[in-house]
Design a protein around this motif. Structure first.
Motif, PDB file in Angstrom:
ATOM      1  N   GLU A   1       0.828  -1.216   0.000  1.00 11.46           N
ATOM      2  CA  GLU A   1       0.000   0.000   0.000  1.00 11.46           C
ATOM      3  C   GLU A   1       0.855   1.255   0.000  1.00 11.46           C
ATOM      4  N   ASP A   2       2.018   1.181   0.680  1.00  9.72           N
ATOM      5  CA  ASP A   2       2.902   2.354   0.738  1.00  9.72           C
ATOM      6  C   ASP A   2       3.877   2.404  -0.449  1.00  9.72           C
ATOM      7  N   GLU A   3       3.809   1.374  -1.306  1.00 10.78           N
ATOM      8  CA  GLU A   3       4.702   1.273  -2.476  1.00 10.78           C
ATOM      9  C   GLU A   3       6.179   1.387  -2.086  1.00 10.78           C
ATOM     10  N   ARG A   4       6.525   0.711  -1.008  1.00 13.51           N
ATOM     11  CA  ARG A   4       7.938   0.692  -0.575  1.00 13.51           C
ATOM     12  C   ARG A   4       8.543  -0.593  -1.138  1.00 13.51           C
ATOM     13  N   TRP A   5       8.949  -0.516  -2.392  1.00 13.72           N
ATOM     14  CA  TRP A   5       9.270  -1.722  -3.160  1.00 13.72           C
ATOM     15  C   TRP A   5      10.463  -2.492  -2.632  1.00 13.72           C
ATOM     16  N   GLU A   6      11.514  -1.776  -2.198  1.00 14.29           N
ATOM     17  CA  GLU A   6      12.705  -2.480  -1.674  1.00 14.29           C
ATOM     18  C   GLU A   6      12.349  -3.266  -0.409  1.00 14.29           C
ATOM     19  N   ARG A   7      11.613  -2.598   0.487  1.00 12.79           N
ATOM     20  CA  ARG A   7      11.178  -3.268   1.715  1.00 12.79           C
ATOM     21  C   ARG A   7      10.277  -4.455   1.373  1.00 12.79           C
ATOM     22  N   LEU A   8       9.386  -4.225   0.417  1.00 11.65           N
ATOM     23  CA  LEU A   8       8.447  -5.274   0.009  1.00 11.65           C
ATOM     24  C   LEU A   8       9.185  -6.475  -0.571  1.00 11.65           C
ATOM     25  N   LEU A   9      10.227  -6.212  -1.343  1.00 12.33           N
ATOM     26  CA  LEU A   9      10.999  -7.311  -1.937  1.00 12.33           C
ATOM     27  C   LEU A   9      11.622  -8.189  -0.846  1.00 12.33           C
ATOM     28  N   GLY A  10      12.125  -7.558   0.228  1.00 12.49           N
ATOM     29  CA  GLY A  10      12.719  -8.322   1.333  1.00 12.49           C
ATOM     30  C   GLY A  10      11.724  -9.301   1.946  1.00 12.49           C
TER      31      GLY A  10
ATOM     32  N   ARG B   1      15.315  -8.688 -15.833  1.00 13.69           N
ATOM     33  CA  ARG B   1      15.518 -10.121 -16.131  1.00 13.69           C
ATOM     34  C   ARG B   1      14.936 -11.036 -15.049  1.00 13.69           C
ATOM     35  N   PRO B   2      15.217 -10.789 -13.760  1.00 11.14           N
ATOM     36  CA  PRO B   2      14.581 -11.649 -12.748  1.00 11.14           C
ATOM     37  C   PRO B   2      13.051 -11.549 -12.776  1.00 11.14           C
ATOM     38  N   ALA B   3      12.535 -10.358 -13.128  1.00  8.16           N
ATOM     39  CA  ALA B   3      11.076 -10.193 -13.224  1.00  8.16           C
ATOM     40  C   ALA B   3      10.521 -11.118 -14.298  1.00  8.16           C
ATOM     41  N   ILE B   4      11.153 -11.105 -15.464  1.00 10.67           N
ATOM     42  CA  ILE B   4      10.692 -11.955 -16.584  1.00 10.67           C
ATOM     43  C   ILE B   4      10.762 -13.436 -16.173  1.00 10.67           C
ATOM     44  N   ALA B   5      11.859 -13.825 -15.519  1.00 10.25           N
ATOM     45  CA  ALA B   5      12.032 -15.229 -15.114  1.00 10.25           C
ATOM     46  C   ALA B   5      10.915 -15.668 -14.163  1.00 10.25           C
ATOM     47  N   ASP B   6      10.604 -14.820 -13.173  1.00  7.68           N
ATOM     48  CA  ASP B   6       9.554 -15.175 -12.205  1.00  7.68           C
ATOM     49  C   ASP B   6       8.176 -15.258 -12.868  1.00  7.68           C
ATOM     50  N   LEU B   7       7.895 -14.324 -13.764  1.00 13.06           N
ATOM     51  CA  LEU B   7       6.573 -14.309 -14.403  1.00 13.06           C
ATOM     52  C   LEU B   7       6.412 -15.498 -15.352  1.00 13.06           C
ATOM     53  N   HIS B   8       7.494 -15.871 -16.024  1.00 12.02           N
ATOM     54  CA  HIS B   8       7.458 -17.080 -16.873  1.00 12.02           C
ATOM     55  C   HIS B   8       7.222 -18.324 -16.011  1.00 12.02           C
ATOM     56  N   HIS B   9       7.886 -18.362 -14.868  1.00 13.71           N
ATOM     57  CA  HIS B   9       7.710 -19.502 -13.951  1.00 13.71           C
ATOM     58  C   HIS B   9       6.232 -19.631 -13.556  1.00 13.71           C
ATOM     59  N   TYR B  10       5.633 -18.493 -13.225  1.00 14.72           N
ATOM     60  CA  TYR B  10       4.216 -18.491 -12.815  1.00 14.72           C
ATOM     61  C   TYR B  10       3.324 -19.044 -13.929  1.00 14.72           C
ATOM     62  N   LEU B  11       3.540 -18.575 -15.149  1.00 13.07           N
ATOM     63  CA  LEU B  11       2.713 -19.046 -16.275  1.00 13.07           C
ATOM     64  C   LEU B  11       2.945 -20.532 -16.548  1.00 13.07           C
TER      65      LEU B  11
ATOM     66  N   GLY C   1       8.026 -11.412  -8.959  1.00  8.61           N
ATOM     67  CA  GLY C   1       8.313 -10.920 -10.308  1.00  8.61           C
ATOM     68  C   GLY C   1       7.757  -9.520 -10.536  1.00  8.61           C
ATOM     69  N   LEU C   2       6.552  -9.276 -10.038  1.00  4.48           N
ATOM     70  CA  LEU C   2       5.929  -7.955 -10.210  1.00  4.48           C
ATOM     71  C   LEU C   2       6.687  -6.882  -9.421  1.00  4.48           C
ATOM     72  N   ILE C   3       7.217  -7.284  -8.259  1.00  7.48           N
ATOM     73  CA  ILE C   3       8.016  -6.333  -7.463  1.00  7.48           C
ATOM     74  C   ILE C   3       9.353  -6.068  -8.166  1.00  7.48           C
ATOM     75  N   PHE C   4       9.979  -7.131  -8.684  1.00  6.48           N
ATOM     76  CA  PHE C   4      11.213  -6.949  -9.464  1.00  6.48           C
ATOM     77  C   PHE C   4      10.975  -5.942 -10.598  1.00  6.48           C
ATOM     78  N   ALA C   5       9.827  -6.070 -11.264  1.00  8.49           N
ATOM     79  CA  ALA C   5       9.503  -5.174 -12.388  1.00  8.49           C
ATOM     80  C   ALA C   5       9.409  -3.726 -11.908  1.00  8.49           C
ATOM     81  N   GLN C   6       8.786  -3.523 -10.735  1.00  2.00           N
ATOM     82  CA  GLN C   6       8.671  -2.160 -10.179  1.00  2.00           C
ATOM     83  C   GLN C   6      10.051  -1.572  -9.902  1.00  2.00           C
ATOM     84  N   LEU C   7      10.973  -2.437  -9.503  1.00  2.00           N
ATOM     85  CA  LEU C   7      12.332  -1.983  -9.169  1.00  2.00           C
ATOM     86  C   LEU C   7      13.257  -1.961 -10.392  1.00  2.00           C
ATOM     87  N   GLU C   8      12.676  -2.302 -11.557  1.00  2.00           N
ATOM     88  CA  GLU C   8      13.408  -2.337 -12.834  1.00  2.00           C
ATOM     89  C   GLU C   8      14.512  -3.391 -12.844  1.00  2.00           C
ATOM     90  N   TYR C   9      14.306  -4.470 -12.071  1.00  2.00           N
ATOM     91  CA  TYR C   9      15.159  -5.659 -12.189  1.00  2.00           C
ATOM     92  C   TYR C   9      14.490  -6.536 -13.238  1.00  2.00           C
TER      93      TYR C   9
END
Length: 280
Positions: free
Chosen positions: A205-214, A244-254, A234-242
């Motif tokens: 809710e606070d969009e604190r992406w680094e904290r959220l990733l932890g 490649r790991p974002a793509i890997a996680d989202l592919h895993h989910y699908l 993966g969605l959090i990685f995308a918010q943080l502009e990481y």
């Protein structure tokens, strides 16, 4: 350093049978407080446990042990709810709750359960909707207790608390679910996942992406069979502009859930991310 902390957390939650709930709950905070002395926090709790142990004998009946524990925890130590800021992340970090003596139901319950165990009481956590509870089996019967103040709740009180949830979910009338379904004891893994999802909600809710990733990295470790937690990372990685790991996680989910309701959205998201990698 973070890898070490994740390895430590992984070792704590590896097995259901020996999952040390209190230690794992303290260790969750290392994502935000990398220098946290986990053992120091556990030592503080043990000191309190030793203090109560001095007040009981092997003959002290469980009901009296419970009264002593409640008096010590709520009256002497002064634990209770954080009325002013219920949704502060600090309410879910045990080392801070020990300092402030203020928390939310689940964090206070974890401390009570630990102290109870140290004096021979089997206090278990109950993932009741919207309000975590504690359950104690005594000769006199089962007690359901509110972690915010130690009060025992009657079936009528519990039903009143449950009804709005049942209404919201449409579980009324013919579909009505009995109260007992919601009063079963939760496993340490279930308690820890609910504990961490509180933090997940706050940081989302606070969009604190680094904290959220932890937190999210630890949820993936805690719930290795949950494709949704991998998707969320993966969605959090995308918010943080990481990217490649974002793509890997989202592919895993699908790969795990090709027919998921959000599959089309996730495919679209992957396409956007992949176009970004081509631009770089």
């Amino acid at each position: 350093m973070p890898t070490q902390q994740l390895d430590y957390f992984t070792s704590l939650v590896a097995e259901d049978e020996h999952l040390p709930l209190t230690e794992a709950a303290v260790a969750v905070a290392q994502h935000a407080y990398p220098d946290l002395d986990v053992q120091g926090v556990l030592d503080q709790i043990d000191q309190w446990g030793n203090k109560i142990k001095q007040r009981i004998t092997p003959d002290t009946p469980p009901i009296q042990r419970l009264q002593l524990l409640k008096h010590f925890f709520y009256n002497e130590l002064g634990f209770g709810p954080n009325q002013n800021d219920f949704y502060a992340p600090e309410n879910s970090y045990l080392h801070q709750i020990i300092e402030s003596r203020r928390g939310i139901p689940i964090s206070l319950a974890i401390l009570m359960m630990e102290l109870g165990q140290q004096i021979g009481l089997n206090i278990r956590g109950v993932s009741f909707p919207n309000h975590f509870m504690m359950r104690i089996s005594l000769q006199q019967g089962e007690i359901i207790m509110d972690p915010l103040n130690g009060e025992s709740l009657s079936k009528n009180q519990l039903q009143e608390m449950l009804d709005p949830y049942l209404d919201a979910k449409g579980y009324r009338g013919e579909l009505s679910l009995p109260l007992n379904i919601f009063l079963r004891a939760s496993s340490s893994r279930e308690i820890l996942s609910r504990f961490m999802r509180n933090l997940k909600m706050i940081y989302s809710e606070d969009e604190r992406w680094e904290r959220l990733l932890g937190i999210q990295e630890r949820l993936v470790i805690l719930l290795p069979d949950s494709a949704e937690e991998v998707r969320d990372r993966g969605l959090i990685f995308a918010q943080l502009e990481y990217v490649r790991p974002a793509i890997a996680d989202l592919h895993h989910y699908l790969g795990e859930m090709p027919g998921a309701e959000d599959a089309a959205d996730i495919r679209e998201h992957i396409a956007t991310l992949e176009s970004q990698t081509k631009l770089h």
